[in-house]
Write a protein that holds these residues in place. Sequence first.
Motif, PDB file in Angstrom:
ATOM      1  N   VAL A   1      44.334  42.803  40.493  1.00 27.94           N
ATOM      2  CA  VAL A   1      44.412  42.003  41.722  1.00 27.94           C
ATOM      3  C   VAL A   1      43.139  41.195  41.911  1.00 27.94           C
ATOM      4  O   VAL A   1      43.187  40.014  42.293  1.00 27.94           O
ATOM      5  N   LYS A   2      41.984  41.806  41.641  1.00 26.90           N
ATOM      6  CA  LYS A   2      40.715  41.093  41.785  1.00 26.90           C
ATOM      7  C   LYS A   2      40.721  39.812  40.962  1.00 26.90           C
ATOM      8  O   LYS A   2      40.312  38.749  41.439  1.00 26.90           O
TER       9      LYS A   2
ATOM     10  N   LEU B   1      43.303  37.063  42.325  1.00 26.77           N
ATOM     11  CA  LEU B   1      42.989  36.395  43.583  1.00 26.77           C
ATOM     12  C   LEU B   1      42.249  35.080  43.382  1.00 26.77           C
ATOM     13  O   LEU B   1      42.009  34.349  44.345  1.00 26.77           O
TER      14      LEU B   1
ATOM     15  N   PRO C   1      44.855  35.668  49.235  1.00 29.12           N
ATOM     16  CA  PRO C   1      45.151  37.097  49.408  1.00 29.12           C
ATOM     17  C   PRO C   1      46.466  37.406  50.117  1.00 29.12           C
ATOM     18  O   PRO C   1      47.274  38.201  49.621  1.00 29.12           O
TER      19      PRO C   1
ATOM     20  N   ASN D   1      49.947  39.078  48.605  1.00 28.40           N
ATOM     21  CA  ASN D   1      50.552  40.300  49.123  1.00 28.40           C
ATOM     22  C   ASN D   1      52.009  40.101  49.523  1.00 28.40           C
ATOM     23  O   ASN D   1      52.854  40.965  49.301  1.00 28.40           O
TER      24      ASN D   1
ATOM     25  N   TYR E   1      47.403  47.145  53.077  1.00 26.70           N
ATOM     26  CA  TYR E   1      47.312  46.223  51.945  1.00 26.70           C
ATOM     27  C   TYR E   1      46.655  44.901  52.338  1.00 26.70           C
ATOM     28  O   TYR E   1      45.909  44.309  51.545  1.00 26.70           O
TER      29      TYR E   1
ATOM     30  N   GLN F   1      42.963  45.586  52.566  1.00 24.65           N
ATOM     31  CA  GLN F   1      42.437  45.900  51.237  1.00 24.65           C
ATOM     32  C   GLN F   1      42.270  44.643  50.400  1.00 24.65           C
ATOM     33  O   GLN F   1      41.234  44.445  49.746  1.00 24.65           O
ATOM     34  N   THR F   2      43.273  43.768  50.412  1.00 22.44           N
ATOM     35  CA  THR F   2      43.221  42.570  49.580  1.00 22.44           C
ATOM     36  C   THR F   2      42.202  41.572  50.110  1.00 22.44           C
ATOM     37  O   THR F   2      41.461  40.959  49.329  1.00 22.44           O
TER      38      THR F   2
ATOM     39  N   THR G   1      51.777  44.928  40.093  1.00 18.04           N
ATOM     40  CA  THR G   1      51.625  45.448  41.449  1.00 18.04           C
ATOM     41  C   THR G   1      52.959  45.631  42.177  1.00 18.04           C
ATOM     42  O   THR G   1      53.111  46.584  42.942  1.00 18.04           O
TER      43      THR G   1
END
Length: 307
Positions: A28-29, A32, A37, A41, A82, A85-86, A228
Amino acid sequence: MRVLKPATLARVLLLGTVLVWGGSFVVVKAALGDASPLLFNLIRMSLAAVVLAGVNWRELHGVTRAQVRAGALAGLFLALGYQFQTFGLVRTTAAKSAFITGLVVVFVPLLTLVPRFRPAGMRAPGWTAGVGACLAFGGLLLVTTPAGTAAKDIFGTIGLGDLLTLVCALAFAGHLLILARVSKGMGAGLLGTLQIADAAGVMLVTLPLEPVHFFHLTGRLVVALGVTSVLATAAAFTIQSYAQQHLPATQTAVILTLEPVFAWLTSMVVLGERLSGRSMAGAGLILISIALIELLPGTIHSTEIPG
């Protein structure tokens, strides 16, 4: 061909799930950089909802209003977890994000000190909750502050990404407590489908909170969405529910606490991120706090750490 016993299969599947969750921080990092973000999601959760609806469509027939409300409440907190977090992951490292998210297993017993938040049948946390919380707090400070920081400047050096991730851990803790209340009498497939679908709806509603949306279709973004949505969300929540039906809470906890370790190792190999000696000591304290709360007598059942 030899068939694995249910408990053995549960361990293997759960370990694979934790590997996916740990690795997803890095995936995910990197992704992005190609998608904003909240938009990422929304697409991730929508794909997971479609997959779960396709798999569990039979269970959706005859769903009651009470079940819909339960799924909606769980989905709300899951979505908040989420989202924070993102957003936080954009502003901190994958390794830090994983260790801070792991504090969810510290927040759950602390929240259950309040009788109203404690699900029926769950005993009050023991002394290990207090000790674990202190260790986790110390570990959090070590992980998030640079070496050589004066005591008076510690809180000024904790980044916005770290704080957002801390809120994410609180939201995930609330999600777990809600599941403990509403999961009785609902199949795992039905509850999983309802909460993931509702989480997608919450993400759609909150999408305008993101000032700028961007989406560049790249190979790494496609991989990230596939990993994901299908593996780290749809499959992982189903596997985790299956595993906890066949494993003692202590064994589940030991496996789940490996997630931030896998995330750190993956971020080190793939992204070249490094934890300083100070940060490694803090990560160690966090892991000790998690193990203390989850494994010693007088604690509550194990929890999951979404990634």
